[in-house]
Design an enzyme around this catalytic site. Structure first.
Site: not given
Length: 509
Positions: A107, A128, A198, A267
């Site tokens: 996200g 990020k 992940r 996750d």
């Protein structure tokens, strides 16, 4: 020539190498659109390079001078795309606090590319905080300076403690406002890992009943990161067994340095057994077996003493998600999966006992060692004695001495229980003919003097928010040598002041 030596030789030969000169590959992108969405970073106003991590940069053959190139800041801030980069946000799902969430995904993170390493293999670069993706779920896709500093510092601190982890290449700050609980400022971390896959990458296709998507993803992971297993007829079973073992050993590493992750959702679990996603983490100060570092974790699901159990629960979810790879008959697949999960307990039990034994300086394995270790942990818990300092000071004990262990006893709040324990500990040391000097050196090589305590991170954040980023570099240098005495930095090894002992961190951290 070994990996580090080869990297240094390459950097000497190519001092003017820039980020734009690095060889890129896009193996994850080649999996296809089912696994990710193509994205573009959002520009960041007033971007400033707050820190460049030369140690991590060397892993991809990037010399320190590369950070002086204005194009480097542009790419790390998301203000320009790296030529040849293929910006992706990957799709995954996961169990969050035990509850199934059918779609998550990157996200606020975007994969740029994988970069070949002079030491072999490759490292994926991921920004990020560089803006929204299709998986942002109405969020802004930004990261704030506070959480970015915490991740930047801790990923490197964990590496130097010998704990498998993602790495961090650069930290960019900005005056651009970002709304969280309060109004904060934006930042972008460029983090690195051989892979950011992940557990949740497999779960999403299993629960969607898109089982045909599992094999290409598993093959991608095995070919690139477990190549020794590729030619085995049981490669999926062997691969999952190794993932279980790596995860178990990771949990043992966390437990024995007093690290609490805070959000062990599936996750947030790396398929390579790396520490991933530094949010509401914390290194314990006063030892409490049920310590909860994340105030959002109201039920204590991810408390310190629950981490090994949750690690097992998480790998069980991964094994469940990959059952279609293990056998075409569902019952046979479950039988194989159950056998795979046994590897977790065996690996954890062996590794954690070995680590605890090393921490208290026991060279040989003898009956009663586990009880001796547990008694020490119990008395730490009884007095909420400082975890890091207590273990570090144990190296001062001399096997032939009698009476109170001066120089150590002062660290322990449950002192009567400690005095009784010391008598038994000294007897155990004498039984194996322990050499005081050799034992002290070995213990100090596994018991850090310096860890990233919450109050140290908070002080660094406050200074950076006020415009002074120098403490980031100071802590990076300090935490790169966590086992060294560093007399000039003695204050960083002290217990936190009373007003800083209950710094609160949450999922927004």
């Amino acid at each position: 020539m070994n990996g580090p030596g080869r990297r240094r030789a390459i950097l000497r030969a190519m001092p003017n190498l820039s980020l734009h000169d690095l060889p890129l590959d896009h193996a994850y992108a080649a999996l296809g659109d089912s696994y990710h969405a193509r994205v573009h970073p959002a520009s960041l106003s007033d971007a400033r390079l707050l820190h460049f991590n030369a140690d991590a940069a060397a892993l991809i053959g990037l010399p320190p001078a590369a950070a002086q190139d204005p194009r480097f800041l542009d790419v790390m801030a998301g203000n320009a795309e790296l030529p040849g980069g293929d910006y992706l946000a990957s799709l995954y799902a996961g169990h969050q606090f035990g509850q199934w969430v059918p779609q998550l995904g990157d996200g606020r993170a975007m994969l740029v590319a994988a970069v070949g390493s002079p030491g072999g293999g490759s490292w994926e670069l991921q920004l990020k905080g560089a803006g929204q993706t299709p998986f942002s779920r109405f969020a802004d896709g930004r990261a704030v300076l506070r959480s970015s500093i915490r991740e930047y510092l801790c990923s490197e601190a964990m590496h130097h403690l010998g704990i498998p982890t993602t790495r961090a290449l650069s930290l960019v700050g900005s005056a651009e406002p970002v709304r969280r609980e309060t109004l904060e400022t934006a930042a972008v971390v460029c983090r690195m890992a051989p892979s950011f896959v992940r557990f949740g990458h497999f779960e999403v296709f299993y629960y969607r009943n898109q089982h045909d998507q599992l094999r290409p993803l598993a093959d991608h992971v095995i070919q690139r990161h477990f190549p020794q297993l590729w030619d085995r007829p049981d490669r999926y079973r062997a691969w999952l067994t190794e993932v279980c073992e790596r995860t178990a050993r990771l949990m043992a590493g966390w437990q024995t340095v007093g690290f609490c992750h805070g959000v062990m959702n599936t996750d947030n679990m790396s398929i390579l057994g790396l520490t991933l996603d530094y949010g509401p983490y914390g290194f314990m100060d006063g030892f409490e077996s049920g310590h909860i570092c994340n105030h959002s974790d109201e039920g204590g699901r991810y408390a310190y003493d629950q981490q090994p159990r949750i690690g097992h629960w998480n790998v069980s979810r991964l094994v469940q998600a990959t059952l279609p790879l293990l056998h075409e008959d569902p019952e046979a697949a479950v039988e194989i999966g159950t056998a795979i999960l046994e590897a977790y307990g065996l690996a954890y039990g062996q590794d954690v006992v070995q680590r605890w034994r090393a921490k208290i300086g026991l060279r040989e394995h003898r009956d009663g060692d586990e009880q001796l270790i547990n008694r020490f942990l119990t008395l730490l818990h009884q007095g909420r004695s400082d975890f890091t300092r207590s273990f570090r000071h144990l190296s001062r004990i001399r096997a032939a001495d009698t009476g109170p262990a001066t120089g150590v006893r002062e660290e322990i709040l449950a002192q009567e229980a400690f005095d009784a324990w010391v008598e038994d500990y000294r007897a155990r040391l004498r039984a194996e003919g322990s050499d005081d000097a050799a034992r002290a050196a070995a213990m100090n090589a596994v018991n850090p003097k310096y860890v990233l305590r919450n109050h140290l991170a908070q002080h660094c954040i406050e200074r950076a928010e006020a415009g002074d980023s120098s403490e980031i570099g100071r802590l990076m240098d300090l935490l790169a040598r966590p086992f060294d005495e560093q007399p000039e930095s003695e204050a960083y090894a002290a217990e936190p002041p009373p007003e800083a002992r209950h710094i609160s961190v949450s999922c927004s951290s």
